[in-house]
Design an enzyme around this catalytic site. Structure first.
Site, PDB file in Angstrom:
ATOM      1  N   LYS A 269     -26.549  23.829  84.966  1.00 16.89           N
ATOM      2  CA  LYS A 269     -27.067  22.795  84.075  1.00 16.89           C
ATOM      3  C   LYS A 269     -26.936  23.251  82.628  1.00 16.89           C
ATOM      4  O   LYS A 269     -27.608  24.189  82.192  1.00 16.89           O
ATOM      5  CB  LYS A 269     -28.531  22.501  84.414  1.00 16.89           C
ATOM      6  CG  LYS A 269     -29.169  21.360  83.628  1.00 16.89           C
ATOM      7  CD  LYS A 269     -30.519  21.003  84.242  1.00 16.89           C
ATOM      8  CE  LYS A 269     -31.169  19.855  83.495  1.00 16.89           C
ATOM      9  NZ  LYS A 269     -31.804  20.311  82.248  1.00 16.89           N
ATOM     10  N   HIS A 273     -20.733  24.646  78.832  1.00 19.45           N
ATOM     11  CA  HIS A 273     -20.245  24.317  77.476  1.00 19.45           C
ATOM     12  C   HIS A 273     -20.400  25.481  76.506  1.00 19.45           C
ATOM     13  O   HIS A 273     -19.839  25.468  75.421  1.00 19.45           O
ATOM     14  CB  HIS A 273     -20.889  23.024  76.939  1.00 19.45           C
ATOM     15  CG  HIS A 273     -22.350  23.107  76.648  1.00 19.45           C
ATOM     16  ND1 HIS A 273     -23.021  22.110  75.993  1.00 19.45           N
ATOM     17  CD2 HIS A 273     -23.273  24.050  76.917  1.00 19.45           C
ATOM     18  CE1 HIS A 273     -24.291  22.424  75.864  1.00 19.45           C
ATOM     19  NE2 HIS A 273     -24.465  23.594  76.424  1.00 19.45           N
TER      20      HIS A 273
END
Length: 368
Positions: A269, A273
């Site tokens: 989660k 990125h």
């Protein structure tokens, strides 16, 4: 031979005036960011909340114990923040009252609620001197011929990587602020996830939250789905301070090197990125070893930003700003669907689907 004279198309009068206004806006956006930081440091959102949800400038000045001669300056700050929709205003003039907006509500501190995660430290981290200095050095970083893997401007300037053991050596206060801000940021909207993705955890009996930090998300999952046995894997310096009350099992380790605790589902989660493509593939390959096949009910759950212009100009701009944040401060980036497809396939998965798009984020199920 005489040099050719360069020419340029001159904007018409209306374009010229608009260009100048746009130049002001883009050159001075940092003042809105610093105004937001100022509001957070002063505790303005929390104060408005404490005053019943609306307050005049004199009310705020008194509650914040600010010198009376700062009143006209404070009014100007509030006007800018209201224009930026950090606050809402009504009436105008001396009786103008400022109210909380959805944005400023998530900046209120001291509220105990399952789905309220104050974003105060996110603001303080992203507007910190270390972040701003790294962005200020961006042009020099572009000129440097740096060996691969290319360090971020933050790492190149400060000699430390964010979310690494070197960060507290650089500045312990920054490290604490960034980690608290990251935890709050990552858990914002967890209730929305449960409501909008009701089938995401259907039939799941065990789940490993990979790089799940102190376990806030895992604990929320257990509260919503008590039958799921949740394990959190993260670095010792993070899980060593997690609550040991038996709700969640904690395992200390580096996801790149250790065996990820096997489970029916593994979750990443808002982790990938922050990472380069190569590091993403490495951690995805580790996750792949921890889950059974799709036929046996196994899956990898990835919740991360999915860059899409179709979300509209405001949301798309927010995604691109987050991409710049990753570029300046980490080795990671934000990705479109083709990028995500390539990562999943390169790591050895056979298929995936987008379960739901939640604002700037997407929820992926990835299968063997």
């Amino acid at each position: 031979m005489a040099a050719q004279t360069q020419t340029i198309q001159v904007p018409n009068d209306a374009e010229l005036m608009q260009a100048q206004a746009d130049l002001w806006r883009h050159s001075l956006y940092y003042l809105t960011s610093m105004g937001l930081r100022c509001a957070v440091e002063l505790g303005i959102p929390t104060t408005i909340h404490g005053l019943g949800g609306a307050a005049t400038v004199p009310d705020l000045m008194a509650a914040l114990s600010l010198p009376e001669n700062k009143l006209p300056f404070f009014r100007r700050l509030m006007r800018v923040l209201a224009t930026a929709r950090v606050f809402a205003s009504a009436d105008g003039g001396e009786t103008e009252r400022f109210r909380l907006t959805p944005l400023s509500r998530i900046l209120v501190d001291g509220v105990v609620a399952d789905e309220h995660h104050s974003q105060r430290c996110f603001v303080l981290g992203t507007t910190s001197r270390h972040y701003v200095d790294a962005a200020f050095a961006l042009s020099e970083w572009f000129k440097k011929d740096l060996a691969s893997p290319v360090p971020s401007p933050f790492e190149d300037l400060h000699g430390a990587r964010l979310f690494d053991e070197s960060t507290p050596l650089l500045d312990p206060e920054l490290d604490a602020t960034v980690n608290e801000g990251l935890a709050a940021h990552d858990n914002l909207g967890i209730g929305t996830l449960f409501r909008e993705c009701r089938d995401l955890f259907k039939g799941v009996r065990s789940l490993t939250d990979c790089c799940g930090r102190h376990g806030a998300t895992a604990r929320a999952i257990v509260k919503a789905y008590p039958h799921i046995k949740c394990t959190v894997l993260d670095l010792p310096r993070l899980v060593d301070h997690a609550p040991r009350d038996g709700v969640v099992n904690y395992v200390a380790g580096d996801a790149f090197q250790c065996t990820i605790p096997p489970a029916q589902a593994v979750m990443l989660k808002l982790v990938l990125h922050h990472l380069s493509d190569d590091d993403c593939v490495k951690i995805l390959a580790q996750c792949k070893k921890a889950i059974p096949s799709r036929k046996e009910g196994g899956k990898l759950i990835v919740i991360d930003i999915l860059v899409e212009p179709s979300l509209g100009p405001v949301m798309f701009e927010a995604q691109l700003m987050m991409d710049m944040l990753m570029m300046v401060n980490t080795r990671g980036r934000q990705r479109n669907e083709n990028d995500w497809h390539d990562l999943f396939m390169t790591a050895g998965f056979s298929d995936y689907k987008i379960v739901k798009k939640l604002g700037a984020r997407a929820v992926f199920e990835v299968y063997l």
